[in-house]
Design a protein around this motif. Structure first.
Motif, PDB file in Angstrom:
ATOM      1  N   LEU A  60       0.853  -1.199   0.000  1.00 50.57           N
ATOM      2  CA  LEU A  60       0.000   0.000   0.000  1.00 50.57           C
ATOM      3  C   LEU A  60       0.885   1.244   0.000  1.00 50.57           C
ATOM      4  CD1 LEU A  60      -2.450  -1.248   2.763  1.00 50.57           C
ATOM      5  CD2 LEU A  60      -2.959  -1.085   0.324  1.00 50.57           C
ATOM      6  N   SER A  61       0.482   2.244  -0.760  1.00 49.35           N
ATOM      7  CA  SER A  61       1.302   3.453  -0.837  1.00 49.35           C
ATOM      8  C   SER A  61       0.954   4.477   0.240  1.00 49.35           C
ATOM      9  CB  SER A  61       1.164   4.094  -2.216  1.00 49.35           C
ATOM     10  OG  SER A  61      -0.187   4.439  -2.449  1.00 49.35           O
ATOM     11  N   ASP A  62      -0.286   4.520   0.684  1.00 46.98           N
ATOM     12  CA  ASP A  62      -0.689   5.521   1.668  1.00 46.98           C
ATOM     13  C   ASP A  62      -1.623   4.879   2.700  1.00 46.98           C
ATOM     14  OD1 ASP A  62      -1.295   7.784   3.095  1.00 46.98           O
ATOM     15  OD2 ASP A  62      -1.961   8.960   1.370  1.00 46.98           O
ATOM     16  N   PRO A  63      -1.058   4.092   3.624  1.00 48.71           N
ATOM     17  CA  PRO A  63      -1.912   3.349   4.557  1.00 48.71           C
ATOM     18  C   PRO A  63      -2.757   4.248   5.456  1.00 48.71           C
ATOM     19  CG  PRO A  63       0.385   3.195   5.209  1.00 48.71           C
ATOM     20  CD  PRO A  63       0.365   3.856   3.870  1.00 48.71           C
ATOM     21  N   ALA A  88       1.498  -2.050   8.446  1.00 55.76           N
ATOM     22  CA  ALA A  88       2.718  -2.798   8.125  1.00 55.76           C
ATOM     23  C   ALA A  88       2.917  -2.919   6.618  1.00 55.76           C
ATOM     24  CB  ALA A  88       2.660  -4.184   8.762  1.00 55.76           C
ATOM     25  N   ARG A  89       1.838  -3.142   5.873  1.00 57.95           N
ATOM     26  CA  ARG A  89       1.951  -3.299   4.420  1.00 57.95           C
ATOM     27  C   ARG A  89       2.278  -1.985   3.729  1.00 57.95           C
ATOM     28  NH1 ARG A  89       2.597  -8.413   2.645  1.00 57.95           N
ATOM     29  NH2 ARG A  89       2.459  -7.342   0.667  1.00 57.95           N
ATOM     30  N   GLY A  90       2.068  -0.887   4.419  1.00 60.92           N
ATOM     31  CA  GLY A  90       2.424   0.411   3.864  1.00 60.92           C
ATOM     32  C   GLY A  90       3.849   0.795   4.180  1.00 60.92           C
ATOM     33  N   GLY A  91       4.579  -0.106   4.832  1.00 63.23           N
ATOM     34  CA  GLY A  91       5.972   0.171   5.151  1.00 63.23           C
ATOM     35  C   GLY A  91       6.161   1.045   6.364  1.00 63.23           C
ATOM     36  N   GLU A  92       5.089   1.276   7.123  1.00 64.88           N
ATOM     37  CA  GLU A  92       5.175   2.149   8.288  1.00 64.88           C
ATOM     38  C   GLU A  92       5.061   1.372   9.594  1.00 64.88           C
ATOM     39  OE1 GLU A  92       2.412   5.373   7.931  1.00 64.88           O
ATOM     40  OE2 GLU A  92       2.939   5.722   5.844  1.00 64.88           O
ATOM     41  N   GLY A  93       5.256   0.074   9.534  1.00 62.25           N
ATOM     42  CA  GLY A  93       5.084  -0.759  10.714  1.00 62.25           C
ATOM     43  C   GLY A  93       6.216  -0.685  11.714  1.00 62.25           C
ATOM     44  N   GLY A  94       7.323  -0.051  11.351  1.00 62.84           N
ATOM     45  CA  GLY A  94       8.426   0.083  12.291  1.00 62.84           C
ATOM     46  C   GLY A  94       9.307  -1.155  12.377  1.00 62.84           C
TER      47      GLY A  94
END
Length: 163
Positions: A60-63, A88-94
């Motif tokens: 996802l680009s903009d979770p 997490a799928r947006g790359g913001e899961g840490g």
């Protein structure tokens, strides 16, 4: 020649989660909500109550924007599994969940508040539910043991005293 439905106001649209399945009830199935849910799930056959998807978001680009849109169609707070998977799928899961060795302590109920306020022990006691329960990182056990000994309080692990 397309089928039309006339609504007073906005078309009813909402979704719900049951375990890790997302359901859009048949009477609440505006295309808007089904399109959003399709971005975070794999289509399953409908059940007797609505359209269904298995929670499985792709990249996802903009979770955060997607979560804001989903909140408009869900009663109450979004389920934790949905928020965690989308974030997490947006790359913001840490990053990955990380584990470390720890010990669950049961503190004497009469001493628990005082031990939590102690300047050395307090920072080592991580919350673990009731006031008399605390987690302590395994690496912090020697410091905890030494401080408890100074205070005259024995430490017993696995039911037996620890030297």
């Amino acid at each position: 020649e397309a089928r039309e439905r006339a609504y007073r106001g906005q078309a009813p649209a909402r979704f719900e989660m049951v375990a890790d399945q997302i359901r859009v009830p048949f009477d609440q199935d505006a295309l808007t909500v089904r399109t959003l849910v399709d971005r975070i799930g794999t289509v399953l056959p409908p059940d007797g109550e609505g359209w269904r998807w298995q929670l499985a978001p792709g990249p996802l680009s903009d979770p955060e924007r997607l979560l804001d849109e989903l909140r408009r169609y869900h009663d109450g707070e979004l389920p934790g599994a949905l928020v965690a998977a989308v974030t997490a799928r947006g790359g913001e899961g840490g990053g990955a969940v990380r584990g470390e060795a720890a010990v669950l302590l049961t503190l004497p109920l009469a001493l628990a508040p005082a031990l939590r306020r102690d300047h050395m022990i307090g920072p080592l006691l991580l919350p673990a539910g009731p006031v008399d329960r605390a987690l302590v990182r395994a690496a912090d056990l020697p410091a905890l043991r030494a401080r408890l000994a100074t205070l005259g309080i024995p430490l017993a692990l696995d039911g037996g005293p620890v030297a």
